[in-house]
Scaffold this motif. Sequence first.
Motif, PDB file in Angstrom:
ATOM      1  N   UNK A 179       0.832  -1.202   0.000  1.00 33.40           N
ATOM      2  CA  UNK A 179       0.000   0.000   0.000  1.00 33.40           C
ATOM      3  C   UNK A 179       0.873   1.262   0.000  1.00 33.40           C
ATOM      4  N   UNK A 180       0.515   2.199  -0.854  1.00 30.18           N
ATOM      5  CA  UNK A 180       1.261   3.462  -0.913  1.00 30.18           C
ATOM      6  C   UNK A 180       1.219   4.181   0.431  1.00 30.18           C
ATOM      7  N   UNK A 181       0.176   3.959   1.204  1.00 36.19           N
ATOM      8  CA  UNK A 181       0.044   4.649   2.488  1.00 36.19           C
ATOM      9  C   UNK A 181       1.037   4.122   3.521  1.00 36.19           C
ATOM     10  N   UNK A 182       1.501   2.879   3.350  1.00 36.85           N
ATOM     11  CA  UNK A 182       2.525   2.365   4.262  1.00 36.85           C
ATOM     12  C   UNK A 182       3.906   2.933   3.918  1.00 36.85           C
ATOM     13  N   UNK A 242       4.528   6.216   3.419  1.00 34.72           N
ATOM     14  CA  UNK A 242       4.504   7.670   3.624  1.00 34.72           C
ATOM     15  C   UNK A 242       5.836   8.203   4.144  1.00 34.72           C
ATOM     16  N   UNK A 243       6.482   7.472   5.042  1.00 31.36           N
ATOM     17  CA  UNK A 243       7.754   7.960   5.598  1.00 31.36           C
ATOM     18  C   UNK A 243       8.840   7.960   4.527  1.00 31.36           C
ATOM     19  N   UNK A 244       8.878   6.934   3.689  1.00 34.35           N
ATOM     20  CA  UNK A 244       9.846   6.891   2.585  1.00 34.35           C
ATOM     21  C   UNK A 244       9.641   8.077   1.656  1.00 34.35           C
ATOM     22  N   UNK A 245       8.373   8.378   1.369  1.00 36.06           N
ATOM     23  CA  UNK A 245       8.033   9.485   0.466  1.00 36.06           C
ATOM     24  C   UNK A 245       8.538  10.804   1.050  1.00 36.06           C
ATOM     25  N   UNK A 246       8.266  11.042   2.325  1.00 38.39           N
ATOM     26  CA  UNK A 246       8.697  12.298   2.962  1.00 38.39           C
ATOM     27  C   UNK A 246      10.215  12.390   3.079  1.00 38.39           C
ATOM     28  N   UNK A 247      10.854  11.323   3.542  1.00 34.24           N
ATOM     29  CA  UNK A 247      12.308  11.342   3.716  1.00 34.24           C
ATOM     30  C   UNK A 247      12.994  11.563   2.371  1.00 34.24           C
ATOM     31  N   UNK A 272      14.862   1.620  -0.943  1.00 29.74           N
ATOM     32  CA  UNK A 272      15.380   0.267  -0.714  1.00 29.74           C
ATOM     33  C   UNK A 272      15.767   0.072   0.747  1.00 29.74           C
ATOM     34  N   UNK A 273      16.385   1.091   1.352  1.00 31.53           N
ATOM     35  CA  UNK A 273      16.803   0.986   2.751  1.00 31.53           C
ATOM     36  C   UNK A 273      15.626   0.955   3.709  1.00 31.53           C
ATOM     37  N   UNK A 274      14.534   1.607   3.337  1.00 28.21           N
ATOM     38  CA  UNK A 274      13.387   1.727   4.252  1.00 28.21           C
ATOM     39  C   UNK A 274      12.192   0.880   3.826  1.00 28.21           C
ATOM     40  N   UNK A 275      12.339   0.049   2.790  1.00 26.37           N
ATOM     41  CA  UNK A 275      11.217  -0.736   2.275  1.00 26.37           C
ATOM     42  C   UNK A 275      10.682  -1.660   3.376  1.00 26.37           C
ATOM     43  N   UNK A 276       9.361  -1.763   3.500  1.00 27.32           N
ATOM     44  CA  UNK A 276       8.793  -2.590   4.569  1.00 27.32           C
ATOM     45  C   UNK A 276       9.204  -4.059   4.438  1.00 27.32           C
ATOM     46  N   UNK A 315       6.235   5.905  -5.430  1.00 21.04           N
ATOM     47  CA  UNK A 315       5.859   4.941  -4.387  1.00 21.04           C
ATOM     48  C   UNK A 315       4.627   4.154  -4.796  1.00 21.04           C
ATOM     49  N   UNK A 316       3.678   4.827  -5.425  1.00 18.83           N
ATOM     50  CA  UNK A 316       2.477   4.145  -5.907  1.00 18.83           C
ATOM     51  C   UNK A 316       2.868   3.047  -6.895  1.00 18.83           C
ATOM     52  N   UNK A 317       3.733   3.393  -7.859  1.00 15.73           N
ATOM     53  CA  UNK A 317       4.190   2.396  -8.838  1.00 15.73           C
ATOM     54  C   UNK A 317       4.937   1.254  -8.148  1.00 15.73           C
ATOM     55  N   UNK A 318       5.819   1.598  -7.241  1.00 14.61           N
ATOM     56  CA  UNK A 318       6.585   0.572  -6.525  1.00 14.61           C
ATOM     57  C   UNK A 318       5.656  -0.330  -5.717  1.00 14.61           C
TER      58      UNK A 318
END
Length: 184
Positions: A2-5, A7-12, A176-180, A114-117
């Motif tokens: 989910x793109x919502x999970x 959010x921190x990657x997107x902001x950072x 990649x470093x922060x991927x769930x 992030x949505x695409x990923x």
Amino acid sequence: TSVWTLWLLILVSGVALFFASFAAWMILPHHKSEWRGLANEEAVLKGLRGANIPAGQYMFPFAAKPEDWKTEEFKQRVKNGPNGNMVVLGGPPNMGVNMLCTVLFFVIANFVIAYLAGIALEPGTPFMKVFQFVGTAGILTYGTANILNGIWFGRKMVADIVDGIVYGLITGAIFAAMWPGPVA
């Protein structure tokens, strides 16, 4: 994923790209030669002030419609030069607003990445696979952003392409470093 999970990657990554952009434009030397002052700047500015030009984008010589390009008068104006384009701002740049808009641009672009990923990659995807996918999407996003401006408006674009590749790789590395991790 989910793109919502994400959010921190997107902001950072958005904030990191803002600082990378700052470094590219304010610290590193590769953009310094893109801009030059006019040889007779004060005379040109005086003429522009006297013309009372409103804010906007301008091309010179200007043809209002394609058939005007074929006239001998227009062809002569092009031949005589100068040929160019100009952006007249409505006032002094507002650095605070421009910096905020830059961060928003990076965050929104990285939201789409992030949505695409999230569509393509599952939680727990290995670092290199996330880096490869997101880095490629980032390079496509940031590395090609100004090519059409270079083609049509004469903007130098090599440094922008290099910046875009770096921005894409930074985005890929952060994602990649922060991927769930895998879902239990």
